[in-house]
Scaffold this motif. Structure first.
Motif, short mmCIF file in Angstrom:
data_model
loop_
_atom_site.label_atom_id
_atom_site.label_comp_id
_atom_site.label_asym_id
_atom_site.label_seq_id
_atom_site.Cartn_x
_atom_site.Cartn_y
_atom_site.Cartn_z
N SER A 145 -7.92 18.76 18.34
CA SER A 145 -7.12 20.07 18.45
C SER A 145 -7.51 20.96 17.46
O SER A 145 -6.77 22.02 17.66
CB SER A 145 -5.62 19.35 18.18
N ASN A 146 -8.15 20.51 16.62
CA ASN A 146 -8.36 21.50 15.41
C ASN A 146 -9.49 22.72 15.81
O ASN A 146 -9.33 23.85 15.18
CB ASN A 146 -9.00 20.98 14.08
N VAL A 147 -9.82 22.63 17.04
CA VAL A 147 -10.54 23.84 17.69
C VAL A 147 -9.46 24.93 17.96
O VAL A 147 -9.84 26.16 17.87
CB VAL A 147 -11.02 23.45 19.08
N ALA A 148 -7.89 24.76 18.14
CA ALA A 148 -7.15 25.44 18.30
C ALA A 148 -6.33 25.70 17.17
O ALA A 148 -5.21 25.64 16.96
CB ALA A 148 -6.05 24.73 19.46
N SER A 149 -7.05 25.58 15.96
CA SER A 149 -6.38 25.81 14.51
C SER A 149 -5.13 24.87 14.45
O SER A 149 -5.45 23.70 14.44
CB SER A 149 -6.00 27.21 14.54
N ASP A 150 -3.92 25.45 13.93
CA ASP A 150 -2.87 24.55 13.54
C ASP A 150 -1.95 24.14 14.88
O ASP A 150 -0.98 23.52 14.60
CB ASP A 150 -1.97 25.21 12.50
N ALA A 151 -2.47 24.15 16.07
CA ALA A 151 -1.68 24.15 17.24
C ALA A 151 -1.42 22.57 17.36
O ALA A 151 -0.41 21.92 17.69
CB ALA A 151 -2.42 24.36 18.45
N GLY A 152 -2.37 21.67 16.83
CA GLY A 152 -2.07 20.02 16.77
C GLY A 152 -0.85 19.64 16.31
O GLY A 152 -0.36 18.76 16.66
N TYR A 153 -0.67 20.48 14.90
CA TYR A 153 0.42 19.79 14.37
C TYR A 153 1.81 19.96 15.03
O TYR A 153 2.63 19.05 15.01
CB TYR A 153 0.52 20.77 12.89
N VAL A 154 1.66 21.10 15.87
CA VAL A 154 3.27 21.20 16.49
C VAL A 154 3.37 20.51 17.73
O VAL A 154 4.32 19.99 18.06
CB VAL A 154 3.19 22.72 16.77
N VAL A 155 2.07 20.38 18.39
CA VAL A 155 1.95 19.57 19.81
C VAL A 155 1.81 18.35 19.86
O VAL A 155 2.65 17.34 20.12
CB VAL A 155 1.23 20.55 20.56
N LEU A 156 0.74 17.87 19.20
CA LEU A 156 0.26 16.48 19.25
C LEU A 156 1.13 15.35 18.45
O LEU A 156 1.13 14.40 18.93
CB LEU A 156 -1.23 16.32 19.03
N ILE A 157 1.54 15.81 17.32
CA ILE A 157 2.22 14.78 16.55
C ILE A 157 3.39 14.37 17.12
O ILE A 157 3.67 13.19 17.16
CB ILE A 157 2.37 15.39 14.96
N PRO A 158 4.24 15.18 17.71
CA PRO A 158 5.40 14.76 18.24
C PRO A 158 5.21 13.99 19.55
O PRO A 158 5.67 13.20 19.95
CB PRO A 158 6.45 16.01 18.71
N LEU A 159 4.15 14.44 20.33
CA LEU A 159 3.60 13.77 21.39
C LEU A 159 3.01 12.33 21.24
O LEU A 159 3.51 11.41 21.98
CB LEU A 159 2.65 14.38 22.18
N ILE A 172 6.76 5.87 15.22
CA ILE A 172 6.15 6.31 13.72
C ILE A 172 4.81 6.01 13.64
O ILE A 172 3.93 6.81 13.21
CB ILE A 172 7.23 5.55 12.70
N ALA A 173 4.25 4.72 14.43
CA ALA A 173 2.69 4.67 14.47
C ALA A 173 2.00 5.50 15.14
O ALA A 173 1.07 6.22 15.12
CB ALA A 173 2.67 3.14 14.81
N GLY A 174 2.73 5.90 16.34
CA GLY A 174 2.13 7.19 17.35
C GLY A 174 2.10 8.18 16.30
O GLY A 174 1.17 9.06 16.56
N LEU A 175 3.31 8.70 15.79
CA LEU A 175 3.19 9.88 15.08
C LEU A 175 2.03 9.87 13.89
O LEU A 175 1.43 10.75 13.62
CB LEU A 175 4.57 10.25 14.37
N ALA A 176 1.82 8.61 13.14
CA ALA A 176 0.97 8.80 12.04
C ALA A 176 -0.45 8.73 12.80
O ALA A 176 -1.23 9.37 12.07
CB ALA A 176 0.98 7.15 11.40
N ALA A 177 -0.70 8.13 13.90
CA ALA A 177 -1.95 8.21 14.30
C ALA A 177 -2.34 9.67 14.81
O ALA A 177 -3.71 10.05 14.51
CB ALA A 177 -2.07 7.35 15.62
N ALA A 178 -1.54 10.54 15.46
CA ALA A 178 -1.85 11.71 15.63
C ALA A 178 -2.04 12.72 14.31
O ALA A 178 -2.81 13.48 14.48
CB ALA A 178 -0.60 12.25 16.48
N PHE A 179 -0.98 12.41 13.41
CA PHE A 179 -0.98 13.01 12.16
C PHE A 179 -2.46 12.72 11.46
O PHE A 179 -3.16 13.66 10.87
CB PHE A 179 0.10 12.80 11.33
N ALA A 180 -2.89 11.67 11.47
CA ALA A 180 -4.21 11.39 10.86
C ALA A 180 -5.40 12.18 11.56
O ALA A 180 -6.41 12.31 10.89
CB ALA A 180 -4.48 9.72 10.94
#
Length: 515
Positions: A145-159, A172-180
């Motif tokens: 997701s970093n191809v799209a700059s900061d978009a991953g923070y907003v979209v992928l972490i809650p997803l 919370i494990a899913g959130l942590a995996a996405a955040f990582a």
């Protein structure tokens, strides 16, 4: 609505788990994050006065601006400083980079979520995806997701949290995996992203300033970053499943909109098809506006720089809103324009806690920048490492550790590199290392500690996302959850660098380790 369902953690005699539990206990004994940022802001005000009175200053060449600078601490405890505190409070908040990004994107995500599209899509994902692949997919998607700059923070972490929740796993494990993946793996990718030309440009400025006739390309770290993508995906998956998830324990599932994994109904299937068709048309239209060399969204120079930095978030809003509307109309969850506005309003109301936290976090981060304390720390650390006489691989490892430490205090990758590149690029060049390799070592450090720094712009947002599933989530809990990723990413990524170094492999097209 947040519910306190954080299960009691399993007691482990594992020393590492004891260490993480200690970090969490200490962190969670601290006050509310808002109070912490207020106290830290007061601390910065006092420290800035002490350092200013001490006359401490640093001299350096800033490759980001191309100028020689003398920086000294700026006090906030005088007339000018107090004027700044009062006069900048509003603009510190409104100009805080993640604020607009999060709120704009959440309007679109709110439509997709409120109409039921995300619930149905995730339900379909649960029914069709092998459970053993879910963690790897979440981590890999975060890295890409970093191809799209900061978009991953907003979209992928809650997803990530929603997907794990729907699979009956701890959200919370899913959130942590996405955040990582999104933040810890920010430099890695299978594609060339916005970070590559940004850092390469600063490196070239540092070379010019050092009188070195040499330049690097944005692709200079590509081979290593491709390998890093797979390494971090594997690491992120193992850390999530072997360390983080067992430590979190069972999550007591509450029946809500994200927990229905029954078979999709006929209306939902029709809604999904309509959403898919709408999304396909949207992608085709966006492709026409982006891909051709003379496309409408390209700048006068033919690049997508302006679009990637300023237009992408609005496109993400449309990416979720358009299929969300199509789904809602066909499935019957949207009957009028009032329904659309209501789901948008609901999405915004859920961000109330985030807005409060961001106001005070923005003050602290801007105070830190205004007082120049971060710059003084970075330059002093770089000068120290330059003067202690390390050479070869030990110097590279020491450089990585220093950059990783400084990353806890200065979140911007380009700002840190603008300060450090003019020192380390010429120094390591004279020791026989290519600028491409020095930049590569920096990128490892810059990414690895993002996920444990409260100064990272999106850290407050991640806490708010986590509080949806655990209203007792605090800074200590999040840091202790993310610390295994940070430590193991830094260690294993550095080991990969050492292996690359020993084997003498090219790190990118035409880019080697030694001159």
């Amino acid at each position: 609505m947040s519910v306190n369902t954080h299960a009691k953690k399993k007691k482990k005699s594992n020393p590492f788990n004891c260490f993480l539990n200690g970090v969490e206990r200490v962190g969670n004994k601290l006050p509310h994050p808002v109070t912490i940022f207020i106290l830290l802001s007061l601390l910065i005000i006092i420290i800035s006065e002490i350092v200013y009175k001490s006359g401490i200053h640093v001299n350096f060449y800033d490759a980001k601006t191309g100028t020689k600078q003398t920086i000294q601490a700026v006090s906030l405890l005088n007339a000018k400083g107090l004027q700044y505190i009062i006069n900048s409070a509003t603009t510190n908040f409104t100009s805080f980079a993640p604020l607009g990004t999060v709120l704009v994107a959440m309007l679109g995500v709110g439509v997709a979520d409120g109409t039921g599209l995300l619930t149905t899509a995730i339900k379909k994902l649960v029914q069709s995806t092998p459970k053993r692949l879910v963690t790897a997919v979440v981590v890999f998607a975060g890295i890409m997701s970093n191809v799209a700059s900061d978009a991953g923070y907003v979209v992928l972490i809650p997803l990530g949290a929603m997907i794990f929740y729907s699979f009956g796993r701890h959200p919370i494990a899913g959130l942590a995996a996405a955040f990582a993946g999104v933040s810890g793996g920010f430099s890695a990718n299978l594609l060339i992203g916005s970070t590559d030309p940004l850092l390469a440009g600063i490196t070239n400025e540092a070379l010019t300033a050092g009188g070195i006739d040499y330049s690097i390309l944005p692709t200079s770290n590509y081979y290593f970053m491709v390998a890093s993508t797979f390494l971090l995906t594997i690491l992120g998956t193992l850390i999530t499943e072997k360390i983080v998830e067992p430590r979190l324990g069972e999550y007591k599932k509450i029946k809500d909109e994200h927990n229905d994994i029954e078979q999709t109904t006929e209306k939902e299937k029709k809604g999904l098809r309509a959403a898919g068709i709408a999304l396909l048309f949207f992608i085709i239209i966006m492709g026409i506006m982006i891909v051709p060399q003379n496309a409408i969204l390209r700048g006068e120079d033919g690049t997508l720089d302006e679009f990637m930095h300023n237009g992408l978030i609005f496109v993400i809003l449309l990416f979720f809103m358009i299929p969300g509307l199509a789904y809602g109309i066909v499935s019957g969850t949207i009957k009028s324009d009032k329904d659309v506005v209501n789901v948008m309003g609901k999405a915004m109301s859920s961000m109330g806690g985030y807005l409060v936290l961001v106001f005070f976090a923005a003050q602290f981060i801007n105070y830190f920048s205004y007082t120049n304390l971060g710059t003084i720390l970075a330059v002093s650390g770089a000068d120290f490492l330059k003067n202690i006489g390390f050479t070869g691989l030990p110097l590279i490892i020491a450089f990585i550790l220093l950059a990783a430490f400084i990353n806890l205090f200065i979140g911007s990758a380009s700002a840190k590199w603008g300060i450090m590149a003019p020192v380390f690029i010429p120094m390591l060049y004279n020791l026989g290392f290519t600028p491409e390799f020095t930049q590569l070592a920096y990128r490892i450090a810059d990414s690895s500690t993002n996920i444990i720094s409260p100064l990272m712009s999106y850290f407050a947002m991640v806490i708010v996302f986590a509080q949806k599933y655990d209203d007792n989530m605090k800074i200590g809990t999040l840091i202790s959850t993310m610390l295994p990723y940070s430590i193991l990413y830094l260690i294993c990524w550095s080991i990969l660098l050492i292996i690359w170094y020993i084997l003498g492999l090219p790190i990118g097209p035409g880019a080697s380790i030694w001159l």
